[in-house]
Motif scaffolding. Structure first.
Motif, PDB file in Angstrom:
ATOM      1  N   ASP A   1       8.865   8.481  17.558  1.00 48.32           N
ATOM      2  CA  ASP A   1       9.924   8.681  16.558  1.00 48.32           C
ATOM      3  C   ASP A   1       9.398   8.382  15.162  1.00 48.32           C
ATOM      4  O   ASP A   1       9.715   9.107  14.199  1.00 48.32           O
ATOM      5  N   ASP A   2       8.604   7.317  15.024  1.00 46.68           N
ATOM      6  CA  ASP A   2       8.025   6.971  13.716  1.00 46.68           C
ATOM      7  C   ASP A   2       7.099   8.083  13.223  1.00 46.68           C
ATOM      8  O   ASP A   2       7.071   8.405  12.020  1.00 46.68           O
ATOM      9  N   LEU A   3       6.326   8.665  14.150  1.00 50.77           N
ATOM     10  CA  LEU A   3       5.403   9.742  13.775  1.00 50.77           C
ATOM     11  C   LEU A   3       6.170  10.974  13.298  1.00 50.77           C
ATOM     12  O   LEU A   3       5.773  11.619  12.311  1.00 50.77           O
ATOM     13  N   ILE A   4       7.247  11.309  13.963  1.00 54.16           N
ATOM     14  CA  ILE A   4       8.037  12.477  13.562  1.00 54.16           C
ATOM     15  C   ILE A   4       8.626  12.274  12.176  1.00 54.16           C
ATOM     16  O   ILE A   4       8.633  13.201  11.334  1.00 54.16           O
ATOM     17  N   ILE A   5       9.102  11.070  11.903  1.00 50.85           N
ATOM     18  CA  ILE A   5       9.658  10.760  10.577  1.00 50.85           C
ATOM     19  C   ILE A   5       8.563  10.890   9.512  1.00 50.85           C
ATOM     20  O   ILE A   5       8.794  11.446   8.425  1.00 50.85           O
ATOM     21  N   LEU A   6       7.368  10.371   9.837  1.00 50.80           N
ATOM     22  CA  LEU A   6       6.264  10.432   8.871  1.00 50.80           C
ATOM     23  C   LEU A   6       5.823  11.880   8.629  1.00 50.80           C
ATOM     24  O   LEU A   6       5.513  12.271   7.497  1.00 50.80           O
ATOM     25  N   ILE A   7       5.797  12.681   9.683  1.00 50.11           N
ATOM     26  CA  ILE A   7       5.438  14.090   9.536  1.00 50.11           C
ATOM     27  C   ILE A   7       6.439  14.805   8.634  1.00 50.11           C
ATOM     28  O   ILE A   7       6.062  15.589   7.740  1.00 50.11           O
ATOM     29  N   ASP A   8       7.726  14.548   8.817  1.00 47.01           N
ATOM     30  CA  ASP A   8       8.744  15.164   7.963  1.00 47.01           C
ATOM     31  C   ASP A   8       8.579  14.736   6.511  1.00 47.01           C
ATOM     32  O   ASP A   8       8.767  15.542   5.582  1.00 47.01           O
ATOM     33  N   GLU A   9       8.223  13.473   6.307  1.00 48.55           N
ATOM     34  CA  GLU A   9       8.014  12.984   4.942  1.00 48.55           C
ATOM     35  C   GLU A   9       6.854  13.727   4.269  1.00 48.55           C
ATOM     36  O   GLU A   9       6.936  14.111   3.097  1.00 48.55           O
ATOM     37  N   ILE A  10       5.771  13.932   5.026  1.00 43.28           N
ATOM     38  CA  ILE A  10       4.612  14.637   4.472  1.00 43.28           C
ATOM     39  C   ILE A  10       4.963  16.098   4.186  1.00 43.28           C
ATOM     40  O   ILE A  10       4.565  16.666   3.155  1.00 43.28           O
ATOM     41  N   LYS A  11       5.706  16.739   5.070  1.00 42.31           N
ATOM     42  CA  LYS A  11       6.071  18.146   4.882  1.00 42.31           C
ATOM     43  C   LYS A  11       6.946  18.339   3.637  1.00 42.31           C
ATOM     44  O   LYS A  11       6.936  19.418   3.024  1.00 42.31           O
ATOM     45  N   ASN A  12       7.692  17.302   3.264  1.00 37.42           N
ATOM     46  CA  ASN A  12       8.596  17.403   2.111  1.00 37.42           C
ATOM     47  C   ASN A  12       7.897  17.165   0.777  1.00 37.42           C
ATOM     48  O   ASN A  12       8.532  17.254  -0.277  1.00 37.42           O
ATOM     49  N   ILE A  13       6.623  16.810   0.825  1.00 38.58           N
ATOM     50  CA  ILE A  13       5.874  16.621  -0.423  1.00 38.58           C
ATOM     51  C   ILE A  13       5.436  17.992  -0.934  1.00 38.58           C
ATOM     52  O   ILE A  13       4.781  18.754  -0.220  1.00 38.58           O
ATOM     53  N   VAL A  14       5.774  18.285  -2.177  1.00 34.45           N
ATOM     54  CA  VAL A  14       5.420  19.575  -2.786  1.00 34.45           C
ATOM     55  C   VAL A  14       4.233  19.375  -3.718  1.00 34.45           C
ATOM     56  O   VAL A  14       4.284  18.560  -4.650  1.00 34.45           O
ATOM     57  N   ILE A  15       3.162  20.087  -3.444  1.00 32.48           N
ATOM     58  CA  ILE A  15       1.962  20.040  -4.287  1.00 32.48           C
ATOM     59  C   ILE A  15       1.986  21.240  -5.229  1.00 32.48           C
ATOM     60  O   ILE A  15       1.941  22.397  -4.764  1.00 32.48           O
ATOM     61  N   VAL A  16       2.085  20.978  -6.530  1.00 32.46           N
ATOM     62  CA  VAL A  16       2.103  22.051  -7.538  1.00 32.46           C
ATOM     63  C   VAL A  16       0.672  22.369  -7.946  1.00 32.46           C
ATOM     64  O   VAL A  16      -0.063  21.474  -8.401  1.00 32.46           O
ATOM     65  N   PRO A  17       0.244  23.623  -7.765  1.00 34.12           N
ATOM     66  CA  PRO A  17      -1.128  23.982  -8.159  1.00 34.12           C
ATOM     67  C   PRO A  17      -1.346  23.739  -9.651  1.00 34.12           C
ATOM     68  O   PRO A  17      -0.496  24.056 -10.487  1.00 34.12           O
ATOM     69  N   ILE A  18      -2.481  23.165 -10.027  1.00 38.73           N
ATOM     70  CA  ILE A  18      -2.796  22.840 -11.419  1.00 38.73           C
ATOM     71  C   ILE A  18      -4.072  23.565 -11.821  1.00 38.73           C
ATOM     72  O   ILE A  18      -5.071  23.525 -11.103  1.00 38.73           O
ATOM     73  N   ILE A  19      -4.014  24.211 -12.956  1.00 35.56           N
ATOM     74  CA  ILE A  19      -5.203  24.900 -13.496  1.00 35.56           C
ATOM     75  C   ILE A  19      -5.969  23.924 -14.353  1.00 35.56           C
ATOM     76  O   ILE A  19      -5.426  23.349 -15.304  1.00 35.56           O
ATOM     77  N   GLU A  20      -7.214  23.709 -14.026  1.00 39.82           N
ATOM     78  CA  GLU A  20      -8.032  22.783 -14.806  1.00 39.82           C
ATOM     79  C   GLU A  20      -8.371  23.401 -16.160  1.00 39.82           C
ATOM     80  O   GLU A  20      -8.791  24.558 -16.258  1.00 39.82           O
ATOM     81  N   ILE A  21      -8.178  22.616 -17.208  1.00 36.43           N
ATOM     82  CA  ILE A  21      -8.421  23.076 -18.581  1.00 36.43           C
ATOM     83  C   ILE A  21      -9.468  22.181 -19.206  1.00 36.43           C
ATOM     84  O   ILE A  21      -9.394  20.954 -19.117  1.00 36.43           O
ATOM     85  N   ASP A  22     -10.411  22.798 -19.845  1.00 34.12           N
ATOM     86  CA  ASP A  22     -11.504  22.017 -20.461  1.00 34.12           C
ATOM     87  C   ASP A  22     -11.156  21.511 -21.844  1.00 34.12           C
ATOM     88  O   ASP A  22     -11.916  20.754 -22.436  1.00 34.12           O
ATOM     89  N   ASP A  23      -9.970  21.948 -22.386  1.00 36.65           N
ATOM     90  CA  ASP A  23      -9.601  21.559 -23.741  1.00 36.65           C
ATOM     91  C   ASP A  23      -9.352  20.063 -23.802  1.00 36.65           C
ATOM     92  O   ASP A  23      -8.427  19.552 -23.192  1.00 36.65           O
TER      93      ASP A  23
END
Length: 521
Positions: free
Chosen positions: A218-240
């Motif tokens: 049950d703890d693992l399922i909760i942790l998996i759901d928590e990870i799935k809900n994290i949204v990673i926004v792609p970032i463009i690297e800028i040299d400025d």
């Protein structure tokens, strides 16, 4: 006024040269029945082949006599003079056979040898030699205490005294047993969870471990759901250099002492998590292991003896947070798998817990208990496999050995009162530098794990053929109370029926209690 009289059948067994002694025994027994026997409420019934057998066919003479009245007799009087008698199929004579069979069946034998003077012309030397040899055998085998007599008057005095003493002591012993049985009753009971049962209860710790496994899942399922809900926004690297967002990787800030590479979550780690998800019908989604632009920074000048880590992470907060949760998830999955394997190890092993019960009215102390059972399916705890490396320390720290395999302590059952064998878990560690954490080796933890169970061994163990013998000692047991045995017994495989014989002796009752406890049929 009616009385309850106990009747004892006594067989007189002797060769044909013993004649006058038979008349003496008749008179002694008649006198016993009208005097001591009357007061003891005992009556003796003398039997002899000449008066108590009948003609019969279908077997050897001695075998037929045995079946007619000898085998059912309570005790036997054997007398030898100068003749051994007629040999039987397996014994030196009929009298010898009757005597030895009675001894083997734990019956009382009164054995006498005549040393009365006899005319040499009346002695058969070969027969006399056989009697002497048999008398020597009895001494060497230490199977009976015999007496000798030099005259008929001597014999009468001896047989009268022996019968009187034997039955006086027998009556006294019987009265003590009856008195004891009215006031005391020690027996074994099975333990079902924390309650007593008159039968052996077959338990299985896998049932208890399955609760732990279910909670971990049950703890693992909760942790998996928590990870799935994290949204990673792609970032463009800028040299400025004018852009200073903490969520942007700035390559120009990477020093020559550091090496920066894209963070890669290993395929093996992904496989561990993916397999768990597939086995439990969980959908991870396509971006579950995606960590955006997370980077690994390696300090190329890191000195290991100074502590700390050679590697660090650089990236957005969400990326770093997700990476830490993935590492946590992997650790939890590995622990979960170890718990499953540990449970599987005991899935086919029956666990039996016993208690010593005093259902009588007197306090008992200095109690010795001996268990005897077949070695079939019995296993030692040391022959089981230890927990995996990811959970063994948790098992030890939470004292699960005591919980699963140790004594029971409940409202109805007291904990075992023996001397402690507890092995200290304090270990001498080598000095370590600041910043480092001592992590014991798995082999050391395995040794500590089995030592924890060894500390529950408050008994002596012996092997007797196909049987296991265990001897326990209990200090005391109050009236109407129960006390747990210090450790559980383990039996592998499916048991259709199990029987444990036991013997109990206490200070207050030196007479041995013999009984058995079984599984319910």
């Amino acid at each position: 006024m009616s009385k309850n009289v106990t009747l004892y059948d006594i067989v007189l067994s002797c060769p044909t040269d013993i004649d006058e002694e038979k008349n003496i025994i008749d008179n002694v027994i008649n006198e016993f029945n009208t005097t001591i026997g009357e007061s003891l409420e005992i009556r003796l019934n003398l039997k002899h082949w000449s008066t108590d057998s009948y003609a019969q066919s279908g077997g050897a003479a001695q075998d037929l006599l045995n079946k007619q009245f000898i085998d059912s007799a309570d005790m036997i009087i054997c007398i030898f003079g100068n003749r051994m008698g007629t040999p039987t199929k397996l014994y030196d004579s009929g009298t010898a056979e009757e005597m030895l069979k009675a001894i083997n069946n734990d019956k009382q034998v009164f054995l006498y040898f005549s040393d009365t003077p006899v005319s040499p012309s009346d002695i058969d030397l070969e027969q006399r030699k056989q009697v002497t040899s048999f008398r020597t055998k009895v001494e060497e085998m230490e199977i009976a205490l015999y007496k000798t007599y030099n005259s008929l008057d001597d014999f009468k005095a001896i047989i009268t005294k022996d019968l009187n003493l034997f039955f006086l002591q027998l009556k006294t012993f019987s009265q003590e047993i009856n008195k004891y049985s009215e006031t005391s009753n020690l027996c074994l009971s099975g333990i079902d969870e924390s309650n007593l049962n008159q039968h052996i209860i077959l338990d299985n710790i896998s049932k208890k471990l399955n609760k732990i496994i279910s909670d971990k899942k049950d703890d693992l399922i909760i942790l998996i759901d928590e990870i799935k809900n994290i949204v990673i926004v792609p970032i463009i690297e800028i040299d400025d250099p004018k852009i200073h967002s903490s969520s942007i990787i700035k390559p120009e800030m990477t020093f020559t002492s550091s090496k920066v590479t894209p963070y890669m979550y290993s395929k093996s780690s992904q496989s561990i998590i993916t397999n768990f998800a597939q086995n439990n019908n969980l959908d991870l989604g396509k971006d579950f292991f995606s960590l955006g632009n997370l980077k690994t920074i390696e300090n190329v000048f890191h000195v290991s003896i100074m502590g700390g880590s050679r590697y660090s992470l650089k990236g957005a907060d969400e990326e770093i947070h997700k990476q830490k949760l993935l590492e946590k998830l992997q650790t939890k999955v590995l622990k979960y798998l170890d718990w499953v394997n540990y449970s599987n190890e005991f899935e086919n092993i029956n666990l039996i817990k016993l208690a010593l019960s005093n259902t009588g009215n007197i306090f008992q102390s200095d109690i010795s208990v001996k268990l005897k059972f077949l070695n079939t399916n019995f296993i030692e705890f040391k022959d089981t496999n230890p927990p995996g490396k990811h959970i063994i320390k948790e098992v030890i720290d939470n004292e699960l050995i005591d919980v699963f395999f140790g004594e029971t302590n409940s409202v109805n059952i007291n904990a075992y009162d023996g001397q402690t064998n507890k092995i200290s878990n304090i270990q001498v560690q080598q000095p370590i530098l600041p910043g480092y954490q001592y992590i014991p080796e798995y082999t050391d933890l395995v040794e500590e794990y089995f030592d924890s169970h060894e500390s529950l061994h408050f008994y002596e163990k012996f092997e007797q053929g196909q049987y296991i013998i265990q001897k326990y000692h209990f200090k005391e047991l109050k009236q109407h109370t129960n006390i747990s045995f210090p450790t559980a017994l383990l039996f592998r495989g499916k048991l259709n029926f199990l029987e444990i014989e036991y013997e109990i002796i206490s200070k207050e009752n030196p007479h041995k209690i013999e009984s058995k406890i079984t599984t319910k049929k």
